[in-house]
Design a protein around this motif. Sequence first.
Motif, PDB file in Angstrom:
ATOM      1  N   TYR A  13     101.524  -1.704 -27.758  1.00  0.00           N
ATOM      2  CA  TYR A  13     100.848  -0.440 -28.070  1.00  0.00           C
ATOM      3  C   TYR A  13     101.712   0.415 -29.000  1.00  0.00           C
ATOM      4  O   TYR A  13     101.234   0.923 -30.023  1.00  0.00           O
ATOM      5  CB  TYR A  13     100.545   0.294 -26.763  1.00  0.00           C
ATOM      6  N   GLU A  14     102.972   0.562 -28.661  1.00  0.00           N
ATOM      7  CA  GLU A  14     103.870   1.374 -29.490  1.00  0.00           C
ATOM      8  C   GLU A  14     104.037   0.773 -30.882  1.00  0.00           C
ATOM      9  O   GLU A  14     104.048   1.500 -31.879  1.00  0.00           O
ATOM     10  CB  GLU A  14     105.219   1.538 -28.791  1.00  0.00           C
ATOM     11  N   VAL A  21      98.117  -0.048 -36.811  1.00  0.00           N
ATOM     12  CA  VAL A  21      97.178  -1.169 -36.693  1.00  0.00           C
ATOM     13  C   VAL A  21      96.546  -1.220 -35.293  1.00  0.00           C
ATOM     14  O   VAL A  21      96.170  -2.289 -34.818  1.00  0.00           O
ATOM     15  CB  VAL A  21      97.862  -2.520 -37.018  1.00  0.00           C
ATOM     16  N   LEU A  22      96.409  -0.069 -34.655  1.00  0.00           N
ATOM     17  CA  LEU A  22      95.935  -0.044 -33.273  1.00  0.00           C
ATOM     18  C   LEU A  22      94.551  -0.667 -33.124  1.00  0.00           C
ATOM     19  O   LEU A  22      94.333  -1.497 -32.238  1.00  0.00           O
ATOM     20  CB  LEU A  22      95.937   1.389 -32.722  1.00  0.00           C
ATOM     21  N   ASP A  23      93.610  -0.299 -33.969  1.00  0.00           N
ATOM     22  CA  ASP A  23      92.251  -0.840 -33.844  1.00  0.00           C
ATOM     23  C   ASP A  23      92.217  -2.342 -34.128  1.00  0.00           C
ATOM     24  O   ASP A  23      91.556  -3.098 -33.413  1.00  0.00           O
ATOM     25  CB  ASP A  23      91.283  -0.102 -34.774  1.00  0.00           C
ATOM     26  N   TYR A  26      93.696  -4.092 -31.133  1.00  0.00           N
ATOM     27  CA  TYR A  26      92.764  -4.142 -30.006  1.00  0.00           C
ATOM     28  C   TYR A  26      91.717  -5.235 -30.224  1.00  0.00           C
ATOM     29  O   TYR A  26      91.447  -6.030 -29.322  1.00  0.00           O
ATOM     30  CB  TYR A  26      92.081  -2.787 -29.796  1.00  0.00           C
ATOM     31  N   ASP A  27      91.138  -5.268 -31.404  1.00  0.00           N
ATOM     32  CA  ASP A  27      90.096  -6.261 -31.690  1.00  0.00           C
ATOM     33  C   ASP A  27      90.631  -7.686 -31.570  1.00  0.00           C
ATOM     34  O   ASP A  27      89.996  -8.554 -30.960  1.00  0.00           O
ATOM     35  CB  ASP A  27      89.509  -6.045 -33.088  1.00  0.00           C
ATOM     36  N   GLU A  28      91.797  -7.920 -32.133  1.00  0.00           N
ATOM     37  CA  GLU A  28      92.369  -9.271 -32.077  1.00  0.00           C
ATOM     38  C   GLU A  28      92.796  -9.633 -30.658  1.00  0.00           C
ATOM     39  O   GLU A  28      92.578 -10.758 -30.209  1.00  0.00           O
ATOM     40  CB  GLU A  28      93.546  -9.397 -33.046  1.00  0.00           C
ATOM     41  N   PHE A  29      93.386  -8.687 -29.963  1.00  0.00           N
ATOM     42  CA  PHE A  29      93.836  -8.951 -28.596  1.00  0.00           C
ATOM     43  C   PHE A  29      92.630  -9.199 -27.684  1.00  0.00           C
ATOM     44  O   PHE A  29      92.673 -10.049 -26.796  1.00  0.00           O
ATOM     45  CB  PHE A  29      94.690  -7.794 -28.091  1.00  0.00           C
ATOM     46  N   ALA A  30      91.539  -8.477 -27.909  1.00  0.00           N
ATOM     47  CA  ALA A  30      90.322  -8.691 -27.120  1.00  0.00           C
ATOM     48  C   ALA A  30      89.797 -10.111 -27.332  1.00  0.00           C
ATOM     49  O   ALA A  30      89.373 -10.776 -26.377  1.00  0.00           O
ATOM     50  CB  ALA A  30      89.259  -7.663 -27.490  1.00  0.00           C
ATOM     51  N   LEU A  98      95.759   1.723 -22.338  1.00  0.00           N
ATOM     52  CA  LEU A  98      96.488   2.583 -23.275  1.00  0.00           C
ATOM     53  C   LEU A  98      95.624   2.916 -24.492  1.00  0.00           C
ATOM     54  O   LEU A  98      95.617   4.055 -24.974  1.00  0.00           O
ATOM     55  CB  LEU A  98      97.787   1.901 -23.715  1.00  0.00           C
ATOM     56  N   TYR A  99      94.899   1.926 -24.971  1.00  0.00           N
ATOM     57  CA  TYR A  99      93.995   2.115 -26.110  1.00  0.00           C
ATOM     58  C   TYR A  99      92.925   3.152 -25.764  1.00  0.00           C
ATOM     59  O   TYR A  99      92.669   4.080 -26.533  1.00  0.00           O
ATOM     60  CB  TYR A  99      93.359   0.765 -26.468  1.00  0.00           C
ATOM     61  N   ASN A 100      92.315   2.993 -24.604  1.00  0.00           N
ATOM     62  CA  ASN A 100      91.274   3.935 -24.177  1.00  0.00           C
ATOM     63  C   ASN A 100      91.842   5.340 -23.985  1.00  0.00           C
ATOM     64  O   ASN A 100      91.194   6.327 -24.324  1.00  0.00           O
ATOM     65  CB  ASN A 100      90.594   3.451 -22.898  1.00  0.00           C
TER      66      ASN A 100
END
Length: 179
Positions: A13-14, A21-23, A26-30, A98-100
């Motif tokens: 996350y950090e 590149v947070l979004d 998240y998309d790739e990790f999902a 953390l994203y949410n």
Amino acid sequence: MAIIAKKYAQALYETSLDKDVLDLMYDEFAAVDEAVIPNQDKLKAFDSDPKNIAEDRNSLVESAFKGINEYLKNMLFVMAENRHLSILPEVFKAFEGLYNQYYNQDFATVESVHELSQDELDKVGEALIQRTGLSKLIITNVINKSLIGGIRAKVGTKVFDGSIQNDLAQIERKFIRTK
């Protein structure tokens, strides 16, 4: 393992925030999480097999997770090195939290006797947003015939129960108290 999962999630996350590149993360990790869940038992066996040396575990990451961004892949290499690939779904869940939190959003489950229309879900969502102070809710409608009528909504650990089943239970408790 929950503490370890949270540490991996926090580090990713950090890094995601630092690299802006947070979004994407998240998309790739999902997508990775979705692919891993059906194979979690295999990963657990792979992690715990002493015959699989670090090189084998890194090869698995390299071949199974082609095309993902370098930061996520680096975390997977570290997890493989430490024999933690099997906790990947826990890491994703912690990362998702953390994203949410970053976006002031959460998941909501709305239980009802019948499927709610999109308009009804939107109205319920607006009411829940006002009550929770969140900016956004990702709502899932679940059919629960035992409610008799009304709805029950769960947002995180909070439950908002406007069901007839709950009303009847409260009336029953009042009758029991007055005896």
